[in-house]
Structure formats: C-alpha cells, structure tokens
Design an enzyme around this catalytic site. Structure first.
Site, short mmCIF file in Angstrom:
data_model
loop_
_atom_site.label_atom_id
_atom_site.label_comp_id
_atom_site.label_asym_id
_atom_site.label_seq_id
_atom_site.Cartn_x
_atom_site.Cartn_y
_atom_site.Cartn_z
N HIS A 103 0.84 -1.20 0.00
CA HIS A 103 0.00 0.00 0.00
C HIS A 103 0.87 1.24 0.00
O HIS A 103 2.00 1.23 0.52
CB HIS A 103 -0.95 0.02 1.21
CG HIS A 103 -0.25 -0.12 2.52
ND1 HIS A 103 0.14 -1.33 3.02
CD2 HIS A 103 0.17 0.80 3.43
CE1 HIS A 103 0.74 -1.16 4.18
NE2 HIS A 103 0.78 0.15 4.45
N HIS A 105 0.86 5.29 1.09
CA HIS A 105 0.20 6.35 1.87
C HIS A 105 0.17 7.63 1.06
O HIS A 105 1.20 8.04 0.49
CB HIS A 105 0.97 6.62 3.16
CG HIS A 105 1.05 5.47 4.11
ND1 HIS A 105 0.26 5.37 5.23
CD2 HIS A 105 1.83 4.36 4.11
CE1 HIS A 105 0.56 4.26 5.88
NE2 HIS A 105 1.52 3.63 5.22
P1 5GP Z 1 2.03 0.54 7.24
O1 5GP Z 1 2.70 0.76 8.56
O2 5GP Z 1 1.86 -0.94 7.01
O3 5GP Z 1 2.65 1.25 6.09
O4 5GP Z 1 0.63 1.24 7.36
C1 5GP Z 1 -0.54 0.59 7.67
C2 5GP Z 1 -1.57 1.69 7.79
O5 5GP Z 1 -2.83 1.08 7.85
C3 5GP Z 1 -1.42 2.56 9.04
O6 5GP Z 1 -1.30 3.91 8.66
C4 5GP Z 1 -2.70 2.28 9.82
O7 5GP Z 1 -3.21 3.44 10.43
C5 5GP Z 1 -3.63 1.74 8.77
N1 5GP Z 1 -4.58 0.75 9.21
C6 5GP Z 1 -4.37 -0.24 10.11
N2 5GP Z 1 -5.48 -1.00 10.23
C7 5GP Z 1 -6.41 -0.47 9.39
C8 5GP Z 1 -7.75 -0.84 9.08
O8 5GP Z 1 -8.33 -1.78 9.61
N3 5GP Z 1 -8.39 -0.07 8.17
C9 5GP Z 1 -7.79 1.02 7.56
N4 5GP Z 1 -8.52 1.69 6.67
N5 5GP Z 1 -6.52 1.38 7.84
C10 5GP Z 1 -5.84 0.63 8.74
#
Ligand code: 5GP
Length: 142
Positions: A103, A105
């Site tokens: 993903h 951001h």
């Molecule tokens: P990462 O650290 O993997 O780049 O980011 C994961 C992102 O997913 C974080 O910014 C967190 O806030 C978001 N996130 C975690 N769980 C969920 C969820 O259940 N739904 C959504 N929409 N975002 C989530």
C-alpha cells in the site's frame, strides 16, 4: 523472502470482509481512508494483486499503481486545500510496515504543521466518511 499471507487486514478489506471508507476503485486498484490518519485526508492506495510490499511486487502491478497514486494525490491536495502531499511506502517491519499487503500512503501536508504519529489515533467513522466524500467529489471534478 516471506510469503504473502492473505489473512492480513487489507486482504480482508479487499475481499469485503471488513468495512472501509473507499474513495476509488478500478480493475487493479483500490483506495480507502486510513483509520489512523497522520493528517486529515490520509488515504491508502493498494493494488488488488497480492504482494507483501514493493520488494515482492510484480513490476507490471507497480506500473498501474503509480498513476492512481498521482490521481489521488492531486485530488487530496485539492479536496483538503493542502500545501503539499507526502507519499510514503514501507517495506517490512524494521522499515515501519505494519500491514503486509502493498500500500502507498497519500498524506496531505500543511506549512508548519507536523504529522501525527504513524498508526496513532483512530479517527471517527463519520469524519472518515465525510473526508472520503470530499475526495470522491474532487476526483469526479477531475
Ligand atoms: P504501514 O505501517 O503498514 O505502512 O501502514 C498501515 C496503515 O494502515 C497505518 O497507517 C494504519 O493506520 C492503517 N490501518 C491499520 N489497520 C487499518 C484498518 O483496519 N483499516 C484502515 N482503513 N486502515 C488501517
């Protein structure tokens, strides 16, 4: 390399098993609001194709992903009257990754305003719904 696990939370969102505030979908890509936004309008852009992150992704998938990131970054800048847009993507836990489906951001930024912590505070569903609607309107307006 660690194998993709389709039990991750974003795989469940992609399968419709848990809800999200979607702002965009095409044949290959989905975007929805981050539930713990680092700035108002923080959204996530995902390929539907499974990969843990950038490191194991098919380059053909990446080629389709970035134009959608651009489209949503432009819409976010307009919808949230941002001064800039921060694009971030983490690969594996030591780099900050917490959900293991690729993903990107998309985070609106403002002059002199610091980002909230990564994976910090949950936003209210009605606020996320309102922000998703603003983004959809900006996308529709082109
Ligand atoms: P990462 O650290 O993997 O780049 O980011 C994961 C992102 O997913 C974080 O910014 C967190 O806030 C978001 N996130 C975690 N769980 C969920 C969820 O259940 N739904 C959504 N929409 N975002 C989530």
């Amino acid at each position: 390399m660690t194998a993709y696990d389709d039990g991750n939370i974003f795989a469940k969102i992609l399968r419709g098993e848990i809800p999200s505030h979607r702002v965009y979908e095409d044949d290959d890509t989905v975007a929805f609001m981050d539930v713990m936004p680092q700035s108002p309008g923080h959204l996530l852009v995902l390929p539907k194709a499974p990969s843990r992150n950038l490191l194991d992704a098919d380059p053909a998938v990446l080629a389709k992903l970035l134009p959608v990131v651009q489209k949503l970054a432009r819409a976010a800048k307009t919808a949230f009257e941002a001064d800039g847009v921060f694009i971030a993507q983490f690969n594996e836990a030591p780099a900050g990754q917490t959900v293991f489906h690729l993903h990107v951001h998309v985070i609106p930024r403002y002059d002199g305003i610091a980002l909230a912590p990564h994976s910090g505070t949950m936003e209210k569903p009605d606020v996320l719904a309102e922000q998703a609607a603003k983004l959809k309107a900006a996308l529709a307006a082109g």
